[in-house]
Every structure is written in C-alpha cells, then in structure tokens.
Design a protein around this motif. Structure first.
Motif, mmCIF file in Angstrom:
data_model
loop_
_atom_site.group_PDB
_atom_site.id
_atom_site.type_symbol
_atom_site.label_atom_id
_atom_site.label_comp_id
_atom_site.label_asym_id
_atom_site.label_seq_id
_atom_site.Cartn_x
_atom_site.Cartn_y
_atom_site.Cartn_z
ATOM 1 N N ALA A 544 67.598 52.844 54.479
ATOM 2 C CA ALA A 544 67.142 52.165 55.691
ATOM 3 C C ALA A 544 67.831 50.822 55.826
ATOM 4 O O ALA A 544 68.082 50.128 54.838
ATOM 5 N N THR A 545 68.146 50.467 57.069
ATOM 6 C CA THR A 545 68.778 49.185 57.372
ATOM 7 C C THR A 545 68.255 48.684 58.701
ATOM 8 O O THR A 545 67.819 49.463 59.558
ATOM 9 N N ALA A 546 68.299 47.356 58.863
ATOM 10 C CA ALA A 546 68.030 46.770 60.175
ATOM 11 C C ALA A 546 69.241 47.053 61.052
ATOM 12 O O ALA A 546 70.382 46.803 60.652
ATOM 13 N N LEU A 547 69.022 47.602 62.235
ATOM 14 C CA LEU A 547 70.110 48.100 63.068
ATOM 15 C C LEU A 547 70.819 46.966 63.783
ATOM 16 O O LEU A 547 70.192 46.159 64.487
ATOM 17 N N ASP A 548 72.132 46.878 63.604
ATOM 18 C CA ASP A 548 72.925 45.865 64.284
ATOM 19 C C ASP A 548 72.978 46.154 65.784
ATOM 20 O O ASP A 548 73.190 47.298 66.194
ATOM 21 N N GLY A 549 72.783 45.122 66.571
ATOM 22 C CA GLY A 549 72.916 45.268 68.018
ATOM 23 C C GLY A 549 71.689 45.804 68.708
ATOM 24 O O GLY A 549 71.657 45.877 69.939
ATOM 25 N N VAL A 550 70.666 46.198 67.955
ATOM 26 C CA VAL A 550 69.419 46.688 68.545
ATOM 27 C C VAL A 550 68.281 45.854 67.977
ATOM 28 O O VAL A 550 68.013 45.883 66.777
ATOM 29 N N ASN A 551 67.611 45.106 68.833
ATOM 30 C CA ASN A 551 66.601 44.165 68.377
ATOM 31 C C ASN A 551 65.428 44.853 67.689
ATOM 32 O O ASN A 551 64.899 45.848 68.187
ATOM 33 N N ASN A 552 65.052 44.291 66.546
ATOM 34 C CA ASN A 552 63.810 44.664 65.872
ATOM 35 C C ASN A 552 63.706 46.160 65.567
ATOM 36 O O ASN A 552 62.616 46.729 65.605
ATOM 37 N N THR A 553 64.808 46.807 65.283
ATOM 38 C CA THR A 553 64.800 48.246 65.017
ATOM 39 C C THR A 553 65.298 48.519 63.605
ATOM 40 O O THR A 553 66.331 47.999 63.178
ATOM 41 N N ILE A 554 64.541 49.357 62.893
ATOM 42 C CA ILE A 554 64.890 49.750 61.526
ATOM 43 C C ILE A 554 65.345 51.205 61.557
ATOM 44 O O ILE A 554 64.618 52.085 62.022
ATOM 45 N N PHE A 555 66.555 51.443 61.073
ATOM 46 C CA PHE A 555 67.179 52.761 61.087
ATOM 47 C C PHE A 555 67.033 53.381 59.698
ATOM 48 O O PHE A 555 67.302 52.728 58.689
ATOM 49 N N MET A 556 66.584 54.646 59.636
ATOM 50 C CA MET A 556 66.370 55.293 58.337
ATOM 51 C C MET A 556 66.915 56.711 58.331
ATOM 52 O O MET A 556 66.876 57.408 59.357
ATOM 53 N N GLN A 557 67.419 57.131 57.197
ATOM 54 C CA GLN A 557 67.931 58.483 57.008
ATOM 55 C C GLN A 557 67.712 58.900 55.560
ATOM 56 O O GLN A 557 67.520 58.063 54.676
ATOM 57 N N GLY A 558 67.734 60.200 55.340
ATOM 58 C CA GLY A 558 67.501 60.699 53.992
ATOM 59 C C GLY A 558 68.646 60.376 53.064
ATOM 60 O O GLY A 558 69.819 60.434 53.456
ATOM 61 N N ILE A 559 68.330 60.020 51.832
ATOM 62 C CA ILE A 559 69.375 59.836 50.836
ATOM 63 C C ILE A 559 69.918 61.211 50.458
ATOM 64 O O ILE A 559 69.369 62.241 50.835
ATOM 65 N N GLU A 560 71.030 61.223 49.731
ATOM 66 C CA GLU A 560 71.644 62.496 49.352
ATOM 67 C C GLU A 560 70.640 63.365 48.596
ATOM 68 O O GLU A 560 70.021 62.928 47.629
ATOM 69 N N GLY A 561 70.468 64.578 49.104
ATOM 70 C CA GLY A 561 69.484 65.484 48.542
ATOM 71 C C GLY A 561 68.197 65.517 49.336
ATOM 72 O O GLY A 561 67.418 66.461 49.230
#
Length: 651
Positions: A544-561
């Motif tokens: 998960a990371t704070a999304l660049d260019g999009v205010n107050n949005t946290i982007f998340m994705q599954g780790i490998e596996g």
C-alpha cells in the motif's frame, strides 16, 4: 373582362418577380452572420408533423417528427480545427440522423439526446477561413441536417433547444438570440483570457490528456487498403480494464481483412459477401477476411498467442484484455494491435484516409469510459524495429480521448460494509447496491433498508444469511421487515472494520470478498480518506502507498502470492454447507501524529470512497454507532445466536 385579364397578368408578373427574390434571400447569408467576425452558429427548425400513436389523453407524451438545421460558419482569422457544438435539446428528443456530424460522446445514432448533446464534425472536421479559401463557403461552413422525434410540442409551438454554443477550447459564446420563433443565432468569439499551448502555425491540434487514450495510427497506406496500429493507454492512477472490448463504427464501408495482436469477437463476412464490398472486390477471397460488420467488437488475445507468427509478435499485445493503471505497473498500462483495413470507392487513394467513429471501450468489473470523437494530431513516432537509433513516423494519426464517467441510472459493481470494535453489529451493503433483480420475488423487498448483521454473516452468501439475520435481529431487538430486504447483488464486497483506537494511532482491517464466478489477477483497491490519509503508516498483508496526484487516497494491492482473488467455490460439503467466497484480508495502521485531534470513531476512521479495480463501490448510508454499547462476552453471544437460529429453523 379585358380589364380583369390584364389585372391577372399583372399580378402573375409581380408574383413571378417576387418569388425568385425571396428564394435568393433565403439562401443568402444571414445579416447576423455578416456582422460576426468569428464563429457564427445558427439552429433553425424547418418542419415537423404529428406521428403515431395518437395520445390524446397525454399531450406531453405525443411524438412529433422534427427536422432542423445546425449551421457552423467560420468568419474568423484562424482555421477552426475539430469543431464541436453543443445543442441543448430539451424535449426528450430521439435523434435518428445528423448529416455532417456525429455525437461527440461516441454514441451511435439513433440515440436519445434530450438534455443536450455535443456534436463533432464528420467528415468535415475543420473549417477554413475566408482568407485562405477566397470566401469559399463550402470550406468555411458546414450545415448539419437533423431528423428525429420530439415529444409534447405540437403546432403552432416550435420545439427549439435551450441553447447552442461552441465547445472548442478558447471560445466564449453569449446567450443566443431568437430570430422569430424558429431560429436562434449566436456569434462565438475568442476568449481573451484563454492561454493556448499552440500557435496558429501548428498544422495539428495538440494531444489531449484523459483517463484513457486511444491512438489510431495509419502506418502503411495503399490505393485500396491501409495498415493501422491501435494503441490503448490508461493514464488515470485508478483506471483499469479487464477483458477489454473495443468497438467503433465504420462510416465509409470499410472492413477488416486481417489483424495481429487482437481479434474480432465474431468472424463474420456476410455483410461483405451480400453487400457492395463483395460486388467491388470480386477477386478477393472473403473466406480469409475477418470481419465486415459496420460496428465490429475487438477483443485481446491470450498470452499464449504473444509469439504467434501469424497473430502475435506485436508489442503490448496478448494480455487477455488486462490493462493496469500506471501507478500499479507502467509496463502493463498499454495494449496494442494492428489491422489491415480495406476501403471502398470513392476513397481509393493512398492519401484518402478516415478513422472510424463512435468509439467505445469497456471491461468486466471496471470504470465506465466515455470516448470522444477522433482528433487529427501530429503523426506518431515509433522506434526503428531493426534496432537503429532512428524513428519512423505514422502516415496519419488520430487521438481518441476517453474519460471515466457514471452513466445515468447505472449501478455500481461492488459494495462496502462497515463495522467497528465498539459495536457488535455490521452495517451491511445497501439493499440492491449493485442493482435490483429484474423480477424480485414476493419474499424480497427492493425498498426496505438492509438489516444489521452479525460479523459471521459476512462469510456466507446472501441467500444463506436469512436465519442468521433474523436471529441477530431477535437478540438485538431490531425490527424485521416483511418481506425481508433484497440482497446487494454485488459480485465483490468489501468490509472495512475499525479495529483499534489508541492514544498514538489506530488500525483498521479490510476484507475483500469475491462472490462471482470470475477470479481477479493483479487486483487492486483504493480508499479515499479526507481526514485520516495523512496519518497512513503501512499495511501488513498488502502493498500500500499514498497515491501521487490523488488527494487523500491510499492505493493497495496484493503482495506476491496474494495478488490473485479467487472466485466463489463450493464448500467441502456442497450438499450441506454454503458456497465459499474468494477472500483477501489485511490490517492497515495509522498514526495520529500527523492528524492531531482526529476522532476516529465519529467517522474519520471510515473511508469517503472505496474503489475496486477502478470501479467506485457503493457505501453504506450510516456508520456503526457506539451509543448505549456494552460489549457482551463472545461465548455468550455465540451460544445465544446458535440457540435462536435453531429455534427459527424448527418453526
């Protein structure tokens, strides 16, 4: 008698003299057009008639045929490139045809245009000036003839639009003036405050930004055919496509002879064999032609075809129609294919090139994209395939810009439930969050609010929750509606659980459930949190990371596996146990150091928006409450719930 004959002859001569003059005056430019030194627009209602059925009981629903003319005239000093005009239709108009224009939103005619719509020029996209054409109005002006149906406006009233205006950047249009009751006019002028990034010497319009863009590059051209490369690119950090399907309208009888990197969803040459294409290309073997539909639908190829010498070997092809956002993987944010297109007379010329119109692209569980009309841009450049440090340019290039939109009446495809450590009940997804069943049963209410649930109910399909829901309502003294509310009907649901809240920080747990039959590889989710996002620290089972260019949005994705969300499957004992959803779960932590004074329990700890694979999900309308809450022992609650369920099952 003689006097009467002479009088009749004189009247005939007068009428003969008047009629040609009036006809000439109707074809001459309007005085208002002469006084406009920029872009002159005119909308004129020309005729109409009542059409069946005759609805004498409801005049507002009575249909009428209408015919009208939109005129766009360039009286300015600069060429008007890719003209676009808004017409504010307001009588539930259903447009059947529009000569000389297409709908700029990519919709094919006939179409409903009530509420207003933007038109783009086709085939005349650009209007030259009087200076560069010596006043040739055939190059300065376009007249669009409309034919359609409107409702409720009969003679002597005239069904005029609310407005006509030029949509091109850098122009301002005052309110149109009426000329009588059937014509409105306006002179649109350059906006003195507009700062353009192009000069009058530029031959092409600049490339535009959008959530998704499609490039149509003609790479090789012959007298009767050409090769085109189509490139689809996602630019929105939350945009995505899975199993993309791309469609357009051929406007001049073209057909697809062959393709590399993609394929039509239907291989059909019927329209060619029995149409004008078969008559003209009599020596062509149409058994090898791929598609002759006026509106073909193109799909991506599977990865197994990437190195196929006949169908593959195109960079960025063959990914099963998956295009990821650049924030997730820039190398997978583009898809491309090539096709060989045959043309029809009178366009049998190497330089006679015209892109298809009315583009549309869609995916499975993805955002809805609305595409504009193709705009001629500077030729694209491609690296030399031999590896030399040089570039080759396209013969001609067009850009189609698509943006994420929410169609009127469309339902989300995913939903969210809320829960918290301070309340034992779960606020479930809304009733019919992703749409109601077309024929709801008598035991299901589409209007009743969803009932609070025990947390264990989230783990079973909606159709298996009834006993648990009723038992929980009995324990919590909740009202049980009759009939019970319908389900959310969503293929994906997400539970946001406020997990802990302490002095220096707090945590939440997010669980993603897949109730559908399709698994999601490389899935992603995002949460928008206006007050809490600056305090985001980390996730433990997702990246998960704070999304660049999009205010107050946290982007998340599954780790490998953990980047594969499996579909719903049968339980170990299918005859007894309910089906099991695919599930991914992680805890997310926040610090209060950067958000002093934040009140997590009052609402700041819950997201304002939630996305799954780019699709915005439906949120509950209420939050878990902490009023009058007293936590009961977990074992006591479980035993009581089991007893009530058994009692209900025996009734």
């Amino acid at each position: 008698m003689a006097f009467s004959l002479i009088r009749l002859l004189v009247l005939d001569l007068i009428m003969a003299a008047i009629i040609p003059i009036s006809l000439c005056q109707s074809e001459a430019p309007s005085p208002a057009a002469d006084s406009c030194n920029s872009i002159f627009l005119s909308y004129a209602y020309t005729s109409g008639a009542k059409i069946p059925p005759n609805l004498n009981s409801d005049a507002t629903e009575q249909p009428y045929r209408f015919e009208s003319t939109l005129t766009v005239l360039n009286n300015g000093l600069e060429e008007l490139k890719s003209w676009r005009v808004f017409v504010g239709f307001q009588h539930n108009e259903y447009l059947v045809s529009a000569s000389g224009a297409v709908l700029a939103n990519g919709t094919s005619l006939p179409a409903t245009v009530g509420g207003g719509v933007v038109f783009a020029g086709y085939p005349s996209t650009d209007l030259k000036t009087a200076i560069e054409t010596a006043g040739d109005t055939t190059q300065m002006e376009v007249q669009v003839q409309f034919v359609g149906t409107q409702f409720g406006v009969g003679s002597p009233n005239v069904p005029m639009p609310t407005n006509v205006s030029l949509v091109n950047d850098g122009f301002v249009c005052p309110k149109p003036t009426m000329q009588g009751t059937s014509q409105m006019q306006v002179c649109c002028t350059k906006d003195p405050n507009y700062k353009s990034n192009i000069t009058s010497d530029d031959e092409f319009l600049p490339r535009q930004n959008g959530d998704l863009t499609i490039m149509y590059d003609v790479t090789r051209t012959y007298e009767s055919s050409y090769w085109a490369k189509v490139t689809i690119s996602i630019h929105n950090p939350l945009g995505r496509l899975d199993n993309w399907q791309l469609s357009w309208d051929w406007m001049k009888g073209e057909f697809i002879n062959s393709m590399k990197g993609a394929y039509p969803d239907i291989v059909d040459t019927t329209d060619c064999i029995f149409g004008e294409q078969g008559q003209y290309y009599q020596d062509l073997d149409f058994s090898n032609v791929l598609n002759c539909e006026r509106r073909p639908t193109i799909i991506d190829l599977p990865p197994t075809k990437a190195n196929d010498t006949t169908l593959g070997l195109i960079p960025f092809c063959c990914r099963n129609g998956t295009i990821l956002p650049p924030s997730m993987d820039p190398s997978k944010s583009t898809s491309a294919f090539q096709m060989n297109v045959y043309k029809m007379p009178p366009d049998l010329n190497r330089s006679e090139l015209s892109p298809p119109q009315n583009w549309n692209i869609s995916g499975t569980l993805n955002p809805d994209y609305q595409c504009g009309s193709p705009v001629r841009v500077s030729p694209s450049e491609f690296p030399d395939t031999s590896g030399l440090p040089s570039y080759s340019t396209a013969v001609a290039s067009w850009q189609v810009v698509c943006n994420i939109t929410q169609p009127k009446g469309a339902s989300p495809k995913c939903c969210v439930s809320f829960s918290a450590y301070y309340n034992e009940s779960v606020v479930p997804c809304k009733t019919c969050a992703c749409g109601c069943p077309s024929t709801p049963s008598q035991t299901c209410s589409t209007t009743a609010a969803a009932i609070l649930l025990p947390s264990e109910a989230l783990l079973v399909p909606f159709e298996n929750r009834t006993a648990l829901t009723k038992a929980w309502a009995e324990l919590k003294h909740l009202t049980i509606p009759n009939p019970m509310p319908c389900g959310d009907n969503c293929g994906v649901s997400i539970n946001w659980h406020l997990y802990t809240d302490y002095t220096r920080g707090w945590t939440a747990r997010i669980t993603i459930f897949n109730w559908g039959e399709t698994s999601y590889a490389d899935w992603f989710a995002a949460v928008e949190m206006d007050k809490a996002a600056p305090g985001f620290e980390k996730m433990y089972s997702f990246n998960a990371t704070a999304l660049d260019g999009v205010n107050n949005t946290i982007f998340m994705q599954g780790i490998e596996g953990l980047n594969y969300l499996v579909a719903e499957t049968d339980a170990a004992n299918p005859k007894k146990d309910p089906r099991v959803p695919g599930k991914q779960q992680s805890v997310i932590s926040f610090t209060k150091k950067l958000t002093p004074g934040i009140n997590v329990a009052s609402g700041a700890g819950f997201p304002n928006k939630v996305y799954f694979n780019g699709e915005e999900c439906s949120l509950p309308s209420v939050l878990p409450t902490s009023s009058s809450y007293k936590k009961s022992p977990a074992m006591t609650i479980s035993v009581l719930l089991l007893i009530v369920v058994l009692m209900l099952m025996q009734q």
